[in-house]
Design a protein around this motif. Structure first.
Motif, short mmCIF file in Angstrom:
data_model
loop_
_atom_site.label_atom_id
_atom_site.label_comp_id
_atom_site.label_asym_id
_atom_site.label_seq_id
_atom_site.Cartn_x
_atom_site.Cartn_y
_atom_site.Cartn_z
N GLY A 1 -67.57 -44.36 36.15
CA GLY A 1 -66.96 -45.18 37.19
C GLY A 1 -67.82 -46.33 37.65
N LEU A 2 -69.05 -46.05 38.04
CA LEU A 2 -69.94 -47.09 38.55
C LEU A 2 -70.26 -48.16 37.51
N PRO A 3 -70.62 -47.80 36.27
CA PRO A 3 -70.89 -48.84 35.27
C PRO A 3 -69.67 -49.71 34.98
N ILE A 4 -68.49 -49.10 34.91
CA ILE A 4 -67.28 -49.91 34.67
C ILE A 4 -67.06 -50.89 35.82
N TYR A 5 -67.31 -50.43 37.03
CA TYR A 5 -67.15 -51.29 38.21
C TYR A 5 -68.13 -52.46 38.16
N LEU A 6 -69.35 -52.21 37.69
CA LEU A 6 -70.39 -53.24 37.71
C LEU A 6 -70.31 -54.20 36.52
N VAL A 7 -70.02 -53.69 35.31
CA VAL A 7 -70.09 -54.55 34.12
C VAL A 7 -68.76 -54.70 33.39
N GLY A 8 -67.76 -53.89 33.73
CA GLY A 8 -66.48 -53.97 33.03
C GLY A 8 -66.33 -52.87 31.99
N PHE A 9 -65.10 -52.69 31.52
CA PHE A 9 -64.81 -51.55 30.64
C PHE A 9 -65.45 -51.67 29.26
N LEU A 10 -65.24 -52.80 28.57
CA LEU A 10 -65.74 -52.93 27.20
C LEU A 10 -67.26 -52.87 27.10
N PRO A 11 -68.01 -53.58 27.97
CA PRO A 11 -69.48 -53.44 27.92
C PRO A 11 -69.92 -52.00 28.19
N TRP A 12 -69.23 -51.34 29.15
CA TRP A 12 -69.58 -49.94 29.41
C TRP A 12 -69.30 -49.08 28.20
N LEU A 13 -68.14 -49.25 27.58
CA LEU A 13 -67.76 -48.42 26.43
C LEU A 13 -68.75 -48.59 25.29
N THR A 14 -69.15 -49.83 25.03
CA THR A 14 -70.12 -50.09 23.97
C THR A 14 -71.45 -49.39 24.27
N GLY A 15 -71.95 -49.59 25.48
CA GLY A 15 -73.21 -48.96 25.86
C GLY A 15 -73.13 -47.46 25.86
N PHE A 16 -72.00 -46.92 26.33
CA PHE A 16 -71.82 -45.47 26.39
C PHE A 16 -71.82 -44.86 24.99
#
Length: 214
Positions: free
Chosen positions: A75-90
């Motif tokens: 939740g927090l990473p998606i809020y801060l950087v957006g869904f696609l950047p979070w998904l890639t990093g995750f």
């Protein structure tokens, strides 16, 4: 492959696909948390009795910490950087972490020198007693490398980890010398790969060996 490898040979994976699959192990562990933490949900036979207080507390703790985990890592990473950047990093971070974690255990168990004993067909019992079984079915690697020992938390001393699971890993180097002496005295093979790269090579060789076995 001798009789000790029969059970392991049944899987017969190819080295590269098997190694790539290791990256998903972290996601599998997350799912296993739910299976083991909520047995009354995943095992219908457990629903016959009313959940005990400690079972309810364990379920609440599991769900609570999983909720915190979702907030912090989803939740927090998606809020801060957006869904696609979070998904890639995750995906990248969990794949790397899962690969490293699983490789540590693969190098300690699924290598060419480790034994894979099968129970006696008549008695359904293993030939070796407990301690000998632990030594023969595990392997150490890079035990002289302090950096590796620190990074993996002493799990490169896997033989000692199996024999003395409740003793801090900082004592494993000293204990390993005693274990090696005892193994030499009783003619028991003590599997130890001097370098991490030699253990990796043995693991890949083991996968190829299983792939060639009919």
């Amino acid at each position: 492959m001798d009789a000790h490898g029969r059970r392991a040979a049944q899987a017969r994976p190819a080295p590269l696909p098997a190694l790539l699959f290791l990256g998903a192990v972290l996601h599998a562990l997350h799912l296993l948390d739910f299976r083991d933490g909520l047995p009354e949900v995943f095992h219908p036979s457990n629903r016959r009795h009313r959940p005990q207080a400690h079972e309810c507390r364990r379920a609440r703790e599991l769900l609570g910490f999983k909720a915190v985990n979702l907030v912090l890592y989803v939740g927090l990473p998606i809020y801060l950087v957006g869904f696609l950047p979070w998904l890639t990093g995750f995906l990248v971070s969990t794949a790397v972490a899962g690969f490293v974690l699983s490789m540590v255990f693969q190098l300690a168990h699924t290598v060419e020198d480790a034994a894979f004993p099968v129970p006696c067909a008549i008695t359904s019992k293993l030939e070796d007693e407990w301690a000998i079984h632990q030594v023969r079915t595990t392997a150490n690697f890079a035990t002289d490398n302090k950096l590796v020992s620190w990074l993996v938390g002493g799990l490169n001393f896997q033989i000692e980890h199996h024999l003395f699971p409740k003793i801090s890993h900082v004592h494993y180097p000293a204990i390993s010398k005693i274990v090696q002496q005892v193994c030499a005295e009783f003619d028991i093979t003590y599997n130890n790969y001097k370098h991490t790269r030699s253990a990796i090579a043995s693991h890949v060789g083991f996968l190829r060996q299983m792939g060639r076995t009919a």
